[in-house]
Motif scaffolding. Structure first.
Motif, PDB file in Angstrom:
ATOM      1  N   GLY A   6       0.821  -1.196   0.000  1.00 62.42           N
ATOM      2  CA  GLY A   6       0.000   0.000   0.000  1.00 62.42           C
ATOM      3  C   GLY A   6       0.862   1.255   0.000  1.00 62.42           C
ATOM      4  N   ARG A   7       0.243   2.379  -0.333  1.00 60.70           N
ATOM      5  CA  ARG A   7       0.944   3.649  -0.429  1.00 60.70           C
ATOM      6  C   ARG A   7       0.239   4.727   0.393  1.00 60.70           C
ATOM      7  N   ILE A   8       1.022   5.666   0.864  1.00 58.91           N
ATOM      8  CA  ILE A   8       0.501   6.932   1.344  1.00 58.91           C
ATOM      9  C   ILE A   8       0.927   7.981   0.324  1.00 58.91           C
ATOM     10  N   CYS A   9      -0.050   8.720  -0.167  1.00 62.23           N
ATOM     11  CA  CYS A   9       0.215   9.735  -1.199  1.00 62.23           C
ATOM     12  C   CYS A   9       0.034  11.120  -0.596  1.00 62.23           C
ATOM     13  N   LEU A  10       1.061  11.946  -0.700  1.00 68.31           N
ATOM     14  CA  LEU A  10       0.966  13.346  -0.319  1.00 68.31           C
ATOM     15  C   LEU A  10       0.870  14.162  -1.606  1.00 68.31           C
ATOM     16  N   PRO A  11      -0.302  14.712  -1.915  1.00 71.26           N
ATOM     17  CA  PRO A  11      -0.410  15.504  -3.146  1.00 71.26           C
ATOM     18  C   PRO A  11       0.451  16.762  -3.058  1.00 71.26           C
ATOM     19  N   VAL A  12       1.150  17.047  -4.133  1.00 70.51           N
ATOM     20  CA  VAL A  12       2.012  18.234  -4.201  1.00 70.51           C
ATOM     21  C   VAL A  12       1.254  19.290  -4.993  1.00 70.51           C
ATOM     22  N   ARG A  13       0.730  20.285  -4.278  1.00 64.73           N
ATOM     23  CA  ARG A  13      -0.137  21.269  -4.911  1.00 64.73           C
ATOM     24  C   ARG A  13       0.422  22.672  -4.695  1.00 64.73           C
ATOM     25  N   HIS A  14      -0.026  23.563  -5.574  1.00 60.55           N
ATOM     26  CA  HIS A  14       0.292  24.984  -5.416  1.00 60.55           C
ATOM     27  C   HIS A  14      -0.878  25.777  -5.968  1.00 60.55           C
ATOM     28  N   ARG A  15      -1.478  26.585  -5.092  1.00 62.53           N
ATOM     29  CA  ARG A  15      -2.642  27.398  -5.460  1.00 62.53           C
ATOM     30  C   ARG A  15      -3.744  26.550  -6.088  1.00 62.53           C
ATOM     31  N   GLY A  16      -3.986  25.412  -5.455  1.00 63.37           N
ATOM     32  CA  GLY A  16      -5.091  24.554  -5.867  1.00 63.37           C
ATOM     33  C   GLY A  16      -4.813  23.656  -7.046  1.00 63.37           C
ATOM     34  N   VAL A  17      -3.598  23.709  -7.588  1.00 69.29           N
ATOM     35  CA  VAL A  17      -3.260  22.916  -8.778  1.00 69.29           C
ATOM     36  C   VAL A  17      -2.263  21.828  -8.396  1.00 69.29           C
ATOM     37  N   ASP A  41      -1.066  15.398  13.498  1.00 68.59           N
ATOM     38  CA  ASP A  41       0.210  14.741  13.740  1.00 68.59           C
ATOM     39  C   ASP A  41       1.323  15.667  13.262  1.00 68.59           C
ATOM     40  N   PRO A  42       2.208  16.105  14.154  1.00 66.04           N
ATOM     41  CA  PRO A  42       3.245  17.071  13.730  1.00 66.04           C
ATOM     42  C   PRO A  42       4.159  16.530  12.639  1.00 66.04           C
ATOM     43  N   ARG A  43       4.373  15.209  12.597  1.00 61.01           N
ATOM     44  CA  ARG A  43       5.213  14.636  11.540  1.00 61.01           C
ATOM     45  C   ARG A  43       4.568  14.849  10.177  1.00 61.01           C
ATOM     46  N   LEU A  44       3.261  14.557  10.121  1.00 65.15           N
ATOM     47  CA  LEU A  44       2.547  14.704   8.854  1.00 65.15           C
ATOM     48  C   LEU A  44       2.390  16.172   8.482  1.00 65.15           C
ATOM     49  N   ALA A  45       2.185  17.010   9.486  1.00 64.24           N
ATOM     50  CA  ALA A  45       2.060  18.439   9.219  1.00 64.24           C
ATOM     51  C   ALA A  45       3.354  18.982   8.606  1.00 64.24           C
ATOM     52  N   GLN A  46       4.491  18.537   9.155  1.00 62.57           N
ATOM     53  CA  GLN A  46       5.786  18.984   8.595  1.00 62.57           C
ATOM     54  C   GLN A  46       5.960  18.476   7.175  1.00 62.57           C
ATOM     55  N   ALA A  47       5.573  17.205   6.939  1.00 61.80           N
ATOM     56  CA  ALA A  47       5.703  16.636   5.595  1.00 61.80           C
ATOM     57  C   ALA A  47       4.838  17.383   4.591  1.00 61.80           C
ATOM     58  N   MET A  48       3.618  17.748   4.985  1.00 65.64           N
ATOM     59  CA  MET A  48       2.729  18.461   4.065  1.00 65.64           C
ATOM     60  C   MET A  48       3.227  19.885   3.801  1.00 65.64           C
ATOM     61  N   GLU A  49       3.832  20.507   4.828  1.00 70.01           N
ATOM     62  CA  GLU A  49       4.394  21.836   4.610  1.00 70.01           C
ATOM     63  C   GLU A  49       5.546  21.764   3.610  1.00 70.01           C
ATOM     64  N   THR A  50       6.354  20.708   3.727  1.00 66.84           N
ATOM     65  CA  THR A  50       7.456  20.530   2.775  1.00 66.84           C
ATOM     66  C   THR A  50       6.913  20.235   1.381  1.00 66.84           C
ATOM     67  N   ALA A  51       5.838  19.436   1.304  1.00 65.04           N
ATOM     68  CA  ALA A  51       5.218  19.145   0.002  1.00 65.04           C
ATOM     69  C   ALA A  51       4.706  20.422  -0.654  1.00 65.04           C
ATOM     70  N   ALA A  52       4.199  21.349   0.155  1.00 65.55           N
ATOM     71  CA  ALA A  52       3.732  22.623  -0.394  1.00 65.55           C
ATOM     72  C   ALA A  52       4.900  23.428  -0.963  1.00 65.55           C
ATOM     73  N   ARG A  53       6.058  23.374  -0.296  1.00 65.39           N
ATOM     74  CA  ARG A  53       7.238  24.062  -0.819  1.00 65.39           C
ATOM     75  C   ARG A  53       7.680  23.434  -2.143  1.00 65.39           C
ATOM     76  N   ILE A  54       7.588  22.107  -2.221  1.00 63.56           N
ATOM     77  CA  ILE A  54       7.902  21.437  -3.493  1.00 63.56           C
ATOM     78  C   ILE A  54       6.939  21.901  -4.574  1.00 63.56           C
ATOM     79  N   GLY A  55       5.640  22.014  -4.216  1.00 62.95           N
ATOM     80  CA  GLY A  55       4.642  22.461  -5.187  1.00 62.95           C
ATOM     81  C   GLY A  55       4.947  23.846  -5.717  1.00 62.95           C
ATOM     82  N   ALA A  56       5.405  24.745  -4.843  1.00 59.05           N
ATOM     83  CA  ALA A  56       5.749  26.099  -5.293  1.00 59.05           C
ATOM     84  C   ALA A  56       6.920  26.065  -6.255  1.00 59.05           C
ATOM     85  N   LEU A  57       7.920  25.218  -5.964  1.00 52.96           N
ATOM     86  CA  LEU A  57       9.071  25.096  -6.862  1.00 52.96           C
ATOM     87  C   LEU A  57       8.648  24.544  -8.222  1.00 52.96           C
TER      88      LEU A  57
END
Length: 422
Positions: free
Chosen positions: A91-102, A126-142
């Protein structure tokens, strides 16, 4: 830029204590974050992840399985169960990488036992997941910024390749400034045909508008600019143009490697109906590489060559899936002719669907330089059968196969007919 993605993926791996992979929205690998030692490697791999890392892309079956869970529309992390039939054994856990809804991509983690306690229903509890999602958002901006920059370069490249002379000069000047020293170095153009632009089919919801090329630059090392060129093929289909940096004009290896990678994109190829109510037929894509040039001055001519090579590889699979302009033989002439001019009236009766076997016999005979023994062996038939079929070809066309000019006319028309097939 690639180093920044790697650093951010490593941050997610560290936050969640598990290896993570970053893929773009077309499932092309951008970065892989390892975690733990070699002893843990077998536990953190399965065939899908191994293929993604080694071949830098997932299969269509894997993509379909994941997309069926709505990952392109997901606003929060989600769990996806395994599917052994698609090769997804874990199984997988998927963190969507988004920026401004895209959506611009996905971060993937294997849903191992130590991640079972993650409550995805309240992702930021969960602070671990919150940190991961914040990093995913930075990836989305890049990724979004890279897509915007790639789109601007792509528009300039498309203008340079397809516009009228005045527009080409303006586009060339701006593109030269944008590319810097690359614009004066050795370059090659790659054509991938057919190509499905973004928004032209399923699975493009919540994705950036455009041609499906610019945002892929993150996964294409050595590619300076890419764009989709509409109506590039006689039937109206689009093709992809990729401008590739070379080490020397005598070394097209980087262009050939880029063409091979681009052919694995889910946007390469198209589906075509077989008839009313019939099933869709897959039209496989092919790639062509034009003669390498130095600088931007002759890129329009290089695009003509690259597209011709791609069409030749589509017509004759022995030339591809990646063909170079220098190696396509008569197709260098035939791709420059319109369909009407390349279809000689005397040969049209032979091209009817009821005479497919006769047309193939004639083509193989001419490919074998008129040597009956070689042709019969290649076709797997007796010589007398070959002579009978060739006699029927002469009756249908009115051509004399003992006449060199008639042979040339028939041979070229049969080759040109291949360019009109899907």
């Amino acid at each position: 830029m690639r180093g920044e993605y790697q650093q951010l993926v490593d941050e997610i791996s560290a936050a969640l204590g598990a290896p993570a992979t970053l893929e773009d929205r077309d499932f092309a690998l951008i970065a892989f974050g390892a975690h733990g030692g070699d002893d843990d490697l077998e536990l953190t791999m399965d065939p899908v992840r191994t293929r993604s890392i080694l071949q830098r892309r997932s299969t269509a079956a894997v993509r379909a399985w994941f997309e069926a869970f709505g990952i392109a529309r997901a606003q929060a992390p989600l769990r996806i169960p395994p599917d052994p039939a698609a090769g997804v054994f874990k199984g997988r856990i998927c963190l969507p990488v988004r920026h401004r809804g895209v959506v611009h991509g996905y971060v993937w983690l294997l849903d191992e036992q130590h991640l079972a306690g993650l409550d995805l229903r309240v992702p930021f509890a969960d602070p671990r997941l919150a940190q991961a999602m914040e990093t995913a958002a930075r990836i989305g901006a890049l990724l979004a910024a890279e897509a915007r920059a790639g789109a601007e370069l792509g528009e300039l490249l498309r203008e340079l390749l397809t516009a009228r002379p005045a527009g080409r000069e303006a586009a060339r000047a701006v593109l030269r400034e944008a590319l810097g020293p690359t614009a004066e170095g050795p370059l090659a153009l790659v054509a991938v045909a057919p190509w499905r632009p973004a928004g032209d089919g399923e699975g493009d919801a919540d994705q950036p508008a455009g041609d499906g090329a610019a945002s892929a630059l993150a996964t294409q090392s050595g590619v300076a600019a890419m764009c989709a060129v509409p109506d590039a093929l006689p039937g109206g289909s689009a093709a992809l143009a990729a401008l590739v940096r070379l080490r020397a004009t005598t070394s097209p290896a980087p262009a050939l490697a880029a063409a091979d990678r681009l052919l694995r994109s889910p946007r390469a190829g198209r589906a075509e109906a077989s008839g009313p109510g019939g099933p869709a037929l897959a039209v496989l894509a092919a790639a062509g590489v034009g003669t390498p040039r130095r600088g931007l001055e002759e890129l329009p001519e290089a695009w003509v060559e690259a597209l011709a090579a791609a069409r030749a590889a589509m017509a004759e699979r022995r030339l591809g899936p990646v063909a170079e302009w220098a190696g396509i033989g008569p197709y260098r002439v035939l791709t420059g002719l319109s369909e009407r001019r390349a279809a000689d009236p005397s040969v049209l009766p032979l091209l009817a669907g009821t005479h497919t076997e006769l047309a193939r016999t004639a083509e193989v005979f001419l490919d074998c330089a008129g040597q009956a023994g070689r042709a019969a062996a290649a076709l797997g038939i007796h010589r007398q059968t070959l002579y009978y079929r060739l006699g029927r070809v002469e009756q249908l066309t009115g051509l004399d196969l003992d006449n060199g000019e008639d042979r040339l006319l028939l041979h070229m028309t049969l080759k040109a007919a291949r360019l009109r097939r899907p």
